[in-house]
Design a protein around this motif. Structure first.
Motif, PDB file in Angstrom:
ATOM      1  N   TYR A   1      29.734  -1.046 -13.472  1.00 21.54           N
ATOM      2  CA  TYR A   1      30.735  -1.222 -12.847  1.00 21.54           C
ATOM      3  C   TYR A   1      31.238  -2.402 -13.683  1.00 21.54           C
ATOM      4  O   TYR A   1      32.297  -3.031 -12.070  1.00 21.54           O
ATOM      5  CB  TYR A   1      29.667  -1.512 -11.636  1.00 21.54           C
ATOM      6  CG  TYR A   1      29.360  -0.556 -11.271  1.00 21.54           C
ATOM      7  CD1 TYR A   1      29.966  -0.029  -9.594  1.00 21.54           C
ATOM      8  CD2 TYR A   1      28.024   0.278 -11.099  1.00 21.54           C
ATOM      9  CE1 TYR A   1      29.682   1.373  -9.090  1.00 21.54           C
ATOM     10  CE2 TYR A   1      28.138   1.450 -10.198  1.00 21.54           C
ATOM     11  CZ  TYR A   1      28.058   1.772  -9.217  1.00 21.54           C
ATOM     12  OH  TYR A   1      27.908   3.011  -8.162  1.00 21.54           O
TER      13      TYR A   1
ATOM     14  N   THR B   1      39.039   3.778  -8.615  1.00 18.62           N
ATOM     15  CA  THR B   1      37.992   4.248  -8.394  1.00 18.62           C
ATOM     16  C   THR B   1      36.696   2.892  -7.451  1.00 18.62           C
ATOM     17  O   THR B   1      36.032   3.420  -7.146  1.00 18.62           O
ATOM     18  CB  THR B   1      36.893   4.395  -9.779  1.00 18.62           C
ATOM     19  OG1 THR B   1      37.132   3.157 -10.125  1.00 18.62           O
ATOM     20  CG2 THR B   1      37.868   5.765 -10.861  1.00 18.62           C
TER      21      THR B   1
ATOM     22  N   SER C   1      35.745   1.344  -4.467  1.00 18.85           N
ATOM     23  CA  SER C   1      34.780   1.633  -3.461  1.00 18.85           C
ATOM     24  C   SER C   1      36.087   0.072  -2.783  1.00 18.85           C
ATOM     25  O   SER C   1      36.659  -0.304  -2.876  1.00 18.85           O
ATOM     26  CB  SER C   1      33.477   1.065  -2.295  1.00 18.85           C
ATOM     27  OG  SER C   1      33.689  -0.451  -3.321  1.00 18.85           O
ATOM     28  N   PRO C   2      36.610   0.863  -0.698  1.00 17.16           N
ATOM     29  CA  PRO C   2      37.352  -0.104  -0.484  1.00 17.16           C
ATOM     30  C   PRO C   2      36.330  -1.494   0.064  1.00 17.16           C
ATOM     31  O   PRO C   2      36.927  -2.680  -0.033  1.00 17.16           O
ATOM     32  CB  PRO C   2      37.270   0.925   1.092  1.00 17.16           C
ATOM     33  CG  PRO C   2      37.234   2.024   0.524  1.00 17.16           C
ATOM     34  CD  PRO C   2      35.796   1.891  -0.496  1.00 17.16           C
ATOM     35  N   GLU C   3      34.822  -1.200   0.275  1.00 15.84           N
ATOM     36  CA  GLU C   3      34.696  -2.521   0.663  1.00 15.84           C
ATOM     37  C   GLU C   3      34.635  -3.800  -1.088  1.00 15.84           C
ATOM     38  O   GLU C   3      34.850  -4.786  -0.709  1.00 15.84           O
ATOM     39  CB  GLU C   3      33.001  -2.395   0.910  1.00 15.84           C
ATOM     40  CG  GLU C   3      32.859  -1.560   1.974  1.00 15.84           C
ATOM     41  CD  GLU C   3      32.575  -0.279   1.755  1.00 15.84           C
ATOM     42  OE1 GLU C   3      33.047   0.638   2.751  1.00 15.84           O
ATOM     43  OE2 GLU C   3      33.171   0.246   0.164  1.00 15.84           O
ATOM     44  N   ARG C   4      34.530  -3.074  -1.899  1.00 13.50           N
ATOM     45  CA  ARG C   4      35.033  -3.910  -3.262  1.00 13.50           C
ATOM     46  C   ARG C   4      35.842  -4.389  -3.024  1.00 13.50           C
ATOM     47  O   ARG C   4      35.883  -5.838  -3.648  1.00 13.50           O
ATOM     48  CB  ARG C   4      34.256  -2.645  -4.794  1.00 13.50           C
ATOM     49  CG  ARG C   4      34.365  -3.947  -5.577  1.00 13.50           C
ATOM     50  CD  ARG C   4      33.804  -2.766  -6.983  1.00 13.50           C
ATOM     51  NE  ARG C   4      32.184  -2.713  -6.817  1.00 13.50           N
ATOM     52  CZ  ARG C   4      31.542  -3.054  -7.487  1.00 13.50           C
ATOM     53  NH1 ARG C   4      31.988  -4.861  -7.747  1.00 13.50           N
ATOM     54  NH2 ARG C   4      30.287  -2.497  -7.043  1.00 13.50           N
ATOM     55  N   LYS C   5      36.502  -3.814  -2.632  1.00 16.66           N
ATOM     56  CA  LYS C   5      38.754  -3.858  -2.768  1.00 16.66           C
ATOM     57  C   LYS C   5      39.082  -5.211  -2.065  1.00 16.66           C
ATOM     58  O   LYS C   5      39.690  -6.106  -2.202  1.00 16.66           O
ATOM     59  CB  LYS C   5      39.694  -2.520  -2.789  1.00 16.66           C
ATOM     60  CG  LYS C   5      39.132  -1.823  -4.179  1.00 16.66           C
ATOM     61  CD  LYS C   5      40.562  -0.818  -3.655  1.00 16.66           C
ATOM     62  CE  LYS C   5      40.347   0.895  -4.715  1.00 16.66           C
ATOM     63  NZ  LYS C   5      41.209   1.472  -3.916  1.00 16.66           N
TER      64      LYS C   5
END
Length: 284
Positions: free
Chosen positions: A231, A139, A141-145
């Motif tokens: 989050y 779940t 976001s790509p930026e968070r990953k």
């Protein structure tokens, strides 16, 4: 008001930092780390008493397994309560310390009036930890990953350089799992915080893995506040707490929508208002 003192328990020097005025809230954890997370405004309404436990102080001797049993930590809290003369107080535990707070309220209920549990999963079992990791992978976001991958790649070097601070380094490098602002650097929060890894490894790795807070809630009749961050991937998902609902009148559950693992720091005004209202509402 700001007071610093030390409580002695079986040779362990547990530091205490007391900030603010008003009804006492005993915050279990590091007396250095936790004052950095709560707002100055909260200190105008309550007296927050930040108490070290054995995992955050230098051991007075070579430790044996019985030295870091959870019951010993609970007894330390009771020794501190007696030393500080607390007769009617709220106990607050954040993250792993939520287990300590609720177990203390079960073992020593006489003087606890309310319990605050923040940003914890019901259990710290390996299965639950894997569930949280899976939820992040599914779940986030790509930026968070990407931020997490960049940060966690530095962890091995941190630990090699300072193995005794492994817990602190892990918490810092897990920032993308911990904050609504996934790029937030929390290194300053851990400056000067001592960690006794045998104690922390046992409590987080074994003791908390064997507990389930939802089950423990059934044995506590005090008003209980559960605060979660939408989050907060460290203990995600918040649906782990779905079994706690409005049918349990003594329990209030709040999800902070723009927070990770630290809503008192990330949404301080909202956190202060909701917690303060709950404390007053449950006085009757």
């Amino acid at each position: 008001m700001s007071i610093q003192s030390t409580v002695m328990s079986e040779g362990f020097a547990l530091n205490v930092s007391i900030l603010g005025n008003g009804r006492p809230i005993l915050v279990v954890g590091s007396s250095i780390y936790y004052p950095r997370l709560f707002s100055e405004q909260l200190y105008t309404s309550f007296q927050l008493i930040f108490l070290d436990h054995r995992g955050f102080v230098k051991p007075p001797r070579t430790l044996e397994p019985e030295d870091y049993a959870l019951d010993k930590v609970l007894d330390d809290i009771e020794t501190a309560r007696q030393t500080l003369g607390l007769e009617d107080f709220i106990i607050l535990g954040h993250s792993g310390h939520a287990f300590m707070a609720l177990e203390y309220a079960k073992k020593y209920p006489q003087h606890v009036r309310k319990v605050v549990l923040l940003n914890t999963a019901p259990t710290n079992s390996p299965e639950r930890q894997q569930q949280s990791i899976a939820f992040f992978n599914e779940t986030a976001s790509p930026e968070r990953k990407r931020q997490f991958e960049a940060d966690i790649s530095l962890l091995a070097g941190d630990i090699e350089r300072e193995p005794e601070r492994r817990f602190a380094h892990m918490c810092i490098r897990m920032g993308a799992h911990s904050f609504y602002d996934y790029a937030y650097d929390a290194a300053w929060m851990w400056e000067g915080v001592f960690t006794s890894m045998p104690v922390i490894d046992h409590l987080w790795g074994e003791a908390f893995a064997q507990l389930n807070l939802i089950d423990s809630l059934k044995e506590v009749v005090k008003p209980v506040f559960i605060g979660l961050g939408r989050y907060d991937y460290l203990v995600s998902p918040v649906s782990l707490w779905d079994a706690v609902d409005d049918s349990q009148e003594h329990v209030k559950k709040v999800i902070f929508e723009k927070s990770g693992h630290n809503p008192m720091f990330e949404e301080p005004e909202l956190f202060d208002a909701i917690l303060t209202d709950w404390i007053h509402e449950t006085d009757n």
